[in-house]
Enzyme design. Sequence first.
Site, PDB file in Angstrom:
ATOM      1  N   ASP A 271       0.857  -1.170   0.000  1.00 29.79           N
ATOM      2  CA  ASP A 271       0.000   0.000   0.000  1.00 29.79           C
ATOM      3  C   ASP A 271       0.906   1.237   0.000  1.00 29.79           C
ATOM      4  OD1 ASP A 271      -3.219   0.568   1.616  1.00 29.79           O
ATOM      5  OD2 ASP A 271      -2.125   1.746   0.132  1.00 29.79           O
TER       6      ASP A 271
HETATM    7  C1  GLC Z   1      -4.537   4.251  -0.023  1.00 29.52           C
HETATM    8  C2  GLC Z   1      -5.360   3.047   0.378  1.00 29.52           C
HETATM    9  C3  GLC Z   1      -5.440   2.009  -0.692  1.00 29.52           C
HETATM   10  C4  GLC Z   1      -5.366   2.674  -2.046  1.00 29.52           C
HETATM   11  C5  GLC Z   1      -3.972   3.257  -2.201  1.00 29.52           C
HETATM   12  C6  GLC Z   1      -3.783   3.977  -3.537  1.00 29.52           C
HETATM   13  O1  GLC Z   1      -3.849   4.749   1.076  1.00 29.52           O
HETATM   14  O2  GLC Z   1      -5.066   2.392   1.590  1.00 29.52           O
HETATM   15  O3  GLC Z   1      -6.666   1.298  -0.494  1.00 29.52           O
HETATM   16  O4  GLC Z   1      -5.609   1.733  -3.071  1.00 29.52           O
HETATM   17  O5  GLC Z   1      -3.661   4.135  -1.141  1.00 29.52           O
HETATM   18  O6  GLC Z   1      -4.601   5.091  -3.592  1.00 29.52           O
END
Ligand code: GLC
Length: 747
Positions: A271
């Site tokens: 993430d």
């Molecule tokens: C965010 C979220 C994740 C998302 C990623 C990209 O912090 O936790 O669900 O897909 O970043 O935006």
Amino acid sequence: MNIQTAPPAKSLRSKEQDNARVELLLEAMTLDEKIGQLQQLDAGGDTLRTDIKEAISQGSVGAVLNQTDPQICKEMQRIAVEETRLGIPLLHARDVIHGFTSIFPIPLAQAATWNPDLIEKMARISALEAAAAGIHWTFAPMIDISRDARWGRIAESFGEDPYLTGVLGVAAVTGYQGDDLSAPDAIAACAKHFAGYGASEAGLDYNTTNIPENELRNVYLPPFKAVADKGIASFMSSFSDIDGIPATANRFLLKTILRDEWGYEGLTVSDWNAISELSIHGLTENDKDAALQACRAGIDMEMVSETYSAHLKQLLEAGDISLQDIDAKVRRILLLKIQLGLFEYALSGPDLVSVPDEADIQAVARQAAIESMVLMKNDHDLLPLSEEKLSSIAVIGPLADAPREQLGTWIFDGDIERSISPLVAIRQFAGKNDAESRKLRKVIFAKGLKNSRAYGTEDMEEAVKATSAADCAIICLGEEAILSGEAHCRADIRLPGAQLDLLKAIKDTGKPVIAVILAGRPIILDEVCDLADAVIFAWHPGMQTGPALCDIVFGKVSPSGKLPVTFPKSVGQIPIYYNHKNTGRPPSQDRVLHISDIEEGATQTSFGMTAFHLDDGFEPQFPFGFGLSYARFEYSDLSQDRHEMDCDEALNLEVNLTNTASVGGTETVQLYIRDHVGSLTRPVRELKQFKRIYLKPGEKQNVKFTVTKADLSFYRRDHSYGVEKGRFSFWIGGDSSNGLSGKFVLL
Ligand code: GLC
């Protein structure tokens, strides 16, 4: 490199051919180019940033996210394909969570439809719109089991049940990826957040989770296993730590479970910044150590932080990681790009996509909004309203005309202009009333509060006047979109601001009141239900909120939504969920006492020593699976073809479902099972199957379920998966708190 022709259709390509192409590329790549493929960068913004341009042309980035301008996407791709040594295309990713430009109900609302076909349709439309903009990869479906309404991200989930979440997650993957990932309109899906993120303590986002392995395997992992078996293209690690080891560095999750036990071959991505945050968690001292731990645990691609780019080479030279480790990661990334057909038409792909007609998209959005809305209360059959009897309606509340708020969280690319509010739709509905028989003409609007969080009561008088001047009031309350979603958690999940005061003031006019709640989470509804004659829980239903609400309120269609998550009486009951354990002292109505009924001087053991709260008892406000209809469904004539079954036999169950009302409706018939004795304590009920049945007025239908060992298997004490002999009960009904029941023994 010819990138203008479409790739050979999946049927003409073999896995061996794809793998051979990967090996050819891998052999030609330098170490820098390999490490570059592991990097995903945020390319968001109104222009193509210089740093991104340079990173692409130097071959030090393999994927980007958050850029949706088609021209910028094409330019980034052109640089990657035409200006780098090997012309390896970029992966473009975006959070296409419940729509791209067309916004459908939030995932928690979609779950309330219990309609996998509809979820597949919404994901398909989302994929078409995103692919046409140059997106290849969505970070969806989010399939975290969510039992805590304080958690802002419950809005993105399919709720509390592993089976329902798995069925709907698979439907979403089917919609996004289609049956051929190399088709121009297919986008790669991503199972997130692996794993156990929904167990964040206190419903605080990013917080610690402590999930024993038995709970992890039997509650949080099953939906991920379901989408892995479906062939989802990628997995994303969760921010959270599990029992002290953050998921992003958790080799048990990413290697033992995902690769060794499940044989999953797709790519894993961290993430946002999660690898670097391992040092903030306190698992690592610095980025170099974080890169080492994430690499060893099994993270292939690094989202936004750059620890791999900065440190993998040194770690390799020091012998801390092997070239084999790096090659394995690069293989999975290159393979996905080949499977997506990017080497053939990275530039031309978006032009090959045809997006459905607006009318078709709006029809799906409307159907989804209709089927997601849950009728919670309908005293004296107040609903549906009759436009023959009503001449005026007051439309009240801070969310009655809030086209942006009703779209919910994660709608970066949503087209707000196409979002129709309840007020606009009801006005349009009344305005069409030309026939003499249809009296409804007057719609009076008063917001009553500045917004959903406001305490200022200066606008309430106008709302009271509007209600007094009308035959009835539809009051739209709930949460603005910003109050749900990532990092937007609430410790108090009642209606925010002075909304209850507004509802009380409207109720005091003596007019019939229909409360429509638009929110991204379960809300405490006790006072709402005390005050309103009818209550519709609408979640954040997306761009067709207004027309869908009209269809339900004026009886064009009967509500059919069923709760995918338990609604507590108070936040103090959380976590509360239907598939809980029995405990050694289960509560029952005859063994609990309410705090207000305790006698003066009561002694320590003067009443039930069981698992309940003195103030709220043990039952929720509304149970998982609950939802009313304008139809009346009666269950009768339960039958089972055996009372004992061997592991390889099947138990056939039947029930008759009758609609005794004068209107048609859809019932979601739910099958629950309880395994009474196991090597582990087992839940008092578990959803195992469900069927959506439409019945005309007066119609009766025979509904069948076949139970096999697949429905009875679980991860046992030794972590093996299978059944255990013994006593079982089953229920067939309209929610998790009732139903016709029977028993059987597994021999
Ligand atoms: C965010 C979220 C994740 C998302 C990623 C990209 O912090 O936790 O669900 O897909 O970043 O935006």
